[in-house]
Scaffold this active site. Structure first.
Site, short mmCIF file in Angstrom:
data_model
loop_
_atom_site.label_atom_id
_atom_site.label_comp_id
_atom_site.label_asym_id
_atom_site.label_seq_id
_atom_site.Cartn_x
_atom_site.Cartn_y
_atom_site.Cartn_z
CD GLU A 136 -7.76 -48.46 5.44
OE1 GLU A 136 -6.80 -48.01 4.76
OE2 GLU A 136 -7.87 -49.62 5.77
CB CYS A 158 -3.45 -50.66 3.83
SG CYS A 158 -4.25 -50.55 5.46
#
Length: 488
Positions: free
Chosen positions: A237, A271
């Site tokens: 990720e 993010c």
């Protein structure tokens, strides 16, 4: 193990530079010892079954709540984020912990599968088997919520975990482990190793059965390279450059509020935060005014009243400064704020009219900046949003075309008429494509990420035997008739 480790490092608070705590730098031998301990503990943890693990994880959840203020203080000390933001992060993490524990059996249990007309004499079943030991390498920006998406799901699936928290937030990582043990969690099931990049590399090479990594794209590639040496599977990720699309029929007040929250919460260190906005030309000016008004209300600082904290990782400020300078060099205008100066406490910056070739538009900034650009149509907005190498998430504000536009955005997650909402829904998978990584945490997909599928067949009664070296021409003629009858 810690007593044998001579090298140490300090966790420094971005609030005032004081030492939060000193931690050992665990080397390859230390990491191997932790993995071996986790592997021994994994057998008993798996034998608890879904019900036993659910009880243990529920006890852990209650312990976190009982010591909530303590955890908030640790998160604030190591990240610098406001206490309210830390509380929100922990709440979401608890929700995911509860979901993983309560849904693991339904998602991963053994179940019968129809064998098909050709294999009617076979019973077929499918189940998901825990890998054994999962290595989790966590980030510093959301040091509770983000790793919990791997820790909770891996534990619920029946694995032991070895967690390497970021070197910027080791106190949070050890706090979570201590809480698990304090709540009665079996010793060794949740191990923590601390250190710098070399410790993470050692974890990748220590014989874990899978690695779940969250962090930058560059570090994710290094993790993959280390894991490739032993064909250790990975979940990556990584970063994002997420865009928000504002259609001409959008609720501009709601869109502006969402843009400001998505861009500046956690000082932009998210993010899945919003770094770019593409607004339809018919509403662009009004939208910019609303965003500017809300941005001007914000203040970054280290005091309790500040809505934005300092940058957790000091050198990230250099990236922010470079991106703002490049945006201005590519035709951008500072609508709110000034070019950020030195230090790690950066005031929010709103940029407009930035050239699409600028690093402020194409590369992850991970700081309190937002670029708002004008587009002539939503088709142009989609094209620009998809024109970067990242593909994590995005948002769309539109009354009529929300779902249509969302379906055209490249990425694993999209919010319509909100931002980041998908991260708060435990049943939904979380992850990206391209330079944003691959694999999924959260939801049923996240549980299956930490278990491998096992298929079993059992012959119930003999039928036409095809898998024999004594198969006759007569049997082959029967096979041909079956082919033609079923598939001709």
């Amino acid at each position: 193990m810690d007593a044998m480790t001579t090298a140490t490092f300090d966790s420094l608070s971005p609030l005032d530079g004081t030492v939060v705590r000193t931690f050992p730098v665990h080397d390859a031998d230390d990491v191997a010892t932790s993995v071996a301990r986790a592997r021994r503990a994994a057998r008993d943890w798996r034998s608890l079954g879904f019900a036993g693990r659910r009880r243990a994880l529920a006890a852990w959840r209650r312990d976190i709540v009982a010591h909530l203020d303590d955890l908030i203080a640790v998160v604030r000390a190591e990240t610098g984020k406001p206490a309210g933001d830390a509380r929100l992060e922990i709440m979401l993490a608890l929700d995911h912990l509860a979901w993983a524990a309560s849904h693991a059996r339904r998602v991963l249990r053994w179940r019968a599968v129809f064998p098909g007309p050709l294999m009617l004499n076979q019973s077929a079943s499918l189940g998901y088997v825990p890998y054994g030991v999962i290595g989790v390498i966590g980030p510093w920006n959301y040091p509770v919520f983000t790793p919990m998406g791997s820790l909770a799901y891996a534990l619920a699936a029946g694995n032991a975990v070895v967690f390497k928290p970021s070197e910027y937030t080791p106190a949070v990582g050890t706090w979570l482990r201590d809480s698990f043990v304090r709540a009665g969690g079996p010793a060794g099931v949740f191990e923590v190793v601390t250190g710098l990049g070399a410790t993470g590399a050692a974890l990748c090479r220590a014989g874990v059965d899978k690695v779940a990594f969250t962090g930058s794209t560059a570090t994710g590639k290094a993790v993959m390279a280390a894991c490739a040496e032993s064909l250790t599977p990975v979940v990556i990720e990584a970063g994002g450059k997420d865009a928000l699309l504002v259609d001409e029929d959008a609720d501009l007040d709601a869109a502006a509020e969402a843009a400001v929250w998505g861009a500046y919460s956690n000082a932009g260190q998210t993010c899945i935060g919003i770094e770019r906005v593409y607004a339809h030309t018919r509403v662009y000016d009004r939208f910019v005014e609303k965003v500017a008004e809300r941005t001007a209300e914000l203040r970054a600082g280290v005091d309790d009243a500040a809505r934005l904290g300092p940058m957790t990782m000091p050198r990230q400020g250099d990236v922010v400064r470079a991106h703002v300078a490049d945006a201005l060099a590519h035709g951008g205008t500072l609508r709110v704020g000034t070019a950020p100066g030195g230090g790690s406490t950066l005031q929010p910056v709103l940029l407009v009219g930035v050239g699409e070739e600028s690093t402020a538009v194409r590369e992850e900034t991970f700081g309190p900046t937002l670029v708002v650009n004008r587009v002539a149509s939503m088709e142009e907005a989609v094209d620009r949003a998809n024109a970067v190498r990242y593909g994590l998430s995005g948002s769309v504000f539109s009354r009529r075309r929300g779902r249509e536009l969302a379906a055209r955005l490249r990425g694993g997650m999209v919010a319509i008429n909100s931002v980041i909402a998908f991260a708060a829904v435990p049943a939904l998978p979380f992850g990206g494509v391209g330079d944003s990584g691959f694999g999924r945490i959260h939801g049923a997909d996240g549980l299956r990420e930490f278990a491998y599928a096992r298929a079993i067949t059992r012959q119930r009664f003999p039928l036409l035997t095809l898998t024999t070296m004594r198969r006759t021409p007569g049997v082959d003629r029967i096979v041909e008739r079956i082919i033609r009858a079923l598939y001709g």
